[in-house]
Design a protein around this motif. Structure first.
Motif, PDB file in Angstrom:
ATOM      1  N   ARG A  82       0.705  -1.162  -0.118  1.00 56.89           N
ATOM      2  CA  ARG A  82      -0.173   0.130  -0.008  1.00 56.89           C
ATOM      3  C   ARG A  82       0.653   1.189   0.016  1.00 56.89           C
ATOM      4  O   ARG A  82       0.184   2.558  -0.082  1.00 56.89           O
ATOM      5  N   ARG A 101      -7.255  10.105  -9.572  1.00 56.41           N
ATOM      6  CA  ARG A 101      -6.814   9.335  -8.359  1.00 56.41           C
ATOM      7  C   ARG A 101      -7.295  10.005  -7.171  1.00 56.41           C
ATOM      8  O   ARG A 101      -7.537   9.010  -6.111  1.00 56.41           O
ATOM      9  N   PRO A 157     -10.922   7.805  -3.584  1.00 55.23           N
ATOM     10  CA  PRO A 157     -11.324   7.399  -1.946  1.00 55.23           C
ATOM     11  C   PRO A 157     -12.351   7.762  -1.596  1.00 55.23           C
ATOM     12  O   PRO A 157     -13.116   7.264  -0.617  1.00 55.23           O
ATOM     13  N   CYS A 159     -14.465   4.624  -2.857  1.00 55.14           N
ATOM     14  CA  CYS A 159     -13.729   3.505  -2.514  1.00 55.14           C
ATOM     15  C   CYS A 159     -12.998   3.940  -1.334  1.00 55.14           C
ATOM     16  O   CYS A 159     -11.841   4.074  -1.424  1.00 55.14           O
ATOM     17  N   ALA A 179      -9.369   2.529  -0.566  1.00 55.65           N
ATOM     18  CA  ALA A 179      -8.266   2.779  -1.472  1.00 55.65           C
ATOM     19  C   ALA A 179      -7.530   4.214  -1.489  1.00 55.65           C
ATOM     20  O   ALA A 179      -7.135   4.837  -2.258  1.00 55.65           O
ATOM     21  N   ILE A 185      -4.266   4.964  -3.261  1.00 55.46           N
ATOM     22  CA  ILE A 185      -4.131   5.367  -4.811  1.00 55.46           C
ATOM     23  C   ILE A 185      -3.817   6.741  -5.198  1.00 55.46           C
ATOM     24  O   ILE A 185      -3.129   6.986  -5.886  1.00 55.46           O
ATOM     25  N   ALA A 239      -3.312   2.777 -11.296  1.00 57.34           N
ATOM     26  CA  ALA A 239      -4.356   1.851 -10.643  1.00 57.34           C
ATOM     27  C   ALA A 239      -5.202   1.310 -12.082  1.00 57.34           C
ATOM     28  O   ALA A 239      -5.293   1.930 -13.204  1.00 57.34           O
ATOM     29  N   TRP A 289      -5.293  -5.154  -4.176  1.00 54.12           N
ATOM     30  CA  TRP A 289      -6.489  -5.354  -4.945  1.00 54.12           C
ATOM     31  C   TRP A 289      -7.746  -4.760  -3.738  1.00 54.12           C
ATOM     32  O   TRP A 289      -7.832  -5.044  -2.823  1.00 54.12           O
ATOM     33  N   THR A 290      -8.486  -3.689  -4.300  1.00 57.06           N
ATOM     34  CA  THR A 290      -9.254  -3.172  -3.554  1.00 57.06           C
ATOM     35  C   THR A 290     -10.671  -3.454  -4.030  1.00 57.06           C
ATOM     36  O   THR A 290     -10.867  -3.124  -5.188  1.00 57.06           O
ATOM     37  N   ARG A 349     -19.754   1.741  -4.669  1.00 55.06           N
ATOM     38  CA  ARG A 349     -18.742   1.904  -4.974  1.00 55.06           C
ATOM     39  C   ARG A 349     -18.633   1.406  -6.688  1.00 55.06           C
ATOM     40  O   ARG A 349     -18.172   2.093  -7.310  1.00 55.06           O
ATOM     41  N   LEU A 377     -10.546  -2.829  -8.001  1.00 62.90           N
ATOM     42  CA  LEU A 377      -9.528  -1.609  -8.455  1.00 62.90           C
ATOM     43  C   LEU A 377      -8.101  -2.247  -7.965  1.00 62.90           C
ATOM     44  O   LEU A 377      -8.213  -2.307  -6.700  1.00 62.90           O
ATOM     45  N   VAL A 418      -4.330  -1.160  -7.009  1.00 58.37           N
ATOM     46  CA  VAL A 418      -3.776  -0.093  -7.052  1.00 58.37           C
ATOM     47  C   VAL A 418      -2.147  -0.680  -7.050  1.00 58.37           C
ATOM     48  O   VAL A 418      -2.071  -1.644  -6.397  1.00 58.37           O
TER      49      VAL A 418
END
Length: 152
Positions: A14, A56, A60, A63, A66, A69, A75, A115-116, A124, A143, A145
């Protein structure tokens, strides 16, 4: 990196270094994702490559898991295309297989990735559909990232 090593050593990453990912490597990732199996070989996936920093920053809000990101260089939104799906409902499994191939390829190429989840969370899915102006037959699934890892 051999396949079993990639499977057993891949981890969620992350935190990413501020380093550009070449188009050549992005294409390698996409080719690996598209090499995954699919029901009736329908290949019902579409990929949205996200490099724009302003876009990007908006993700958030849609999501919440995320957040990373914002600092990642790249992503990829994996989506299902209902217009080319011939085995009803299998787009979800097919996109999951494509996502797994994408994650393994990223690791094998030296990237860190996470993987989100998007599907089946309707908020989402709807948020990403609106953000990327996707037609109603393209459904966001996951998604991913990624970037060069800044953590182990």
């Amino acid at each position: 990196m051999d396949t079993l090593t990639a499977i057993h050593t891949r981890r969620r990453i992350r935190e990413y270094r501020d380093k550009y990912i070449s188009v050549v490597l992005v294409l390698e990732l996409l080719k690996a994702a598209m090499a995954s199996p699919s029901a009736r070989n329908q290949q019902p996936w579409e990929f949205v490559v996200i490099t724009d920093p302003d876009l990007r920053k908006e993700i958030p809000a849609v999501c919440p898991f995320a957040q990373m990101i914002v600092d990642a260089p790249l992503a990829i939104l994996v989506c299902g295309n209902l217009k080319i799906e011939t085995a009803q409902g299998s787009w979800v499994i097919d996109c999951a297989a494509a996502t797994q191939n994408l994650l393994l390829a990223a690791h094998a190429l030296g990237f860190g990735a996470v993987w989100t989840g998007v599907y089946p969370r309707e908020a989402r899915m709807d948020g990403l559909t609106k953000l990327f102006d996707l037609p109603e037959y393209i459904l966001p699934h996951s998604l991913v990232v990624l970037g060069f890892p800044a953590q182990e």
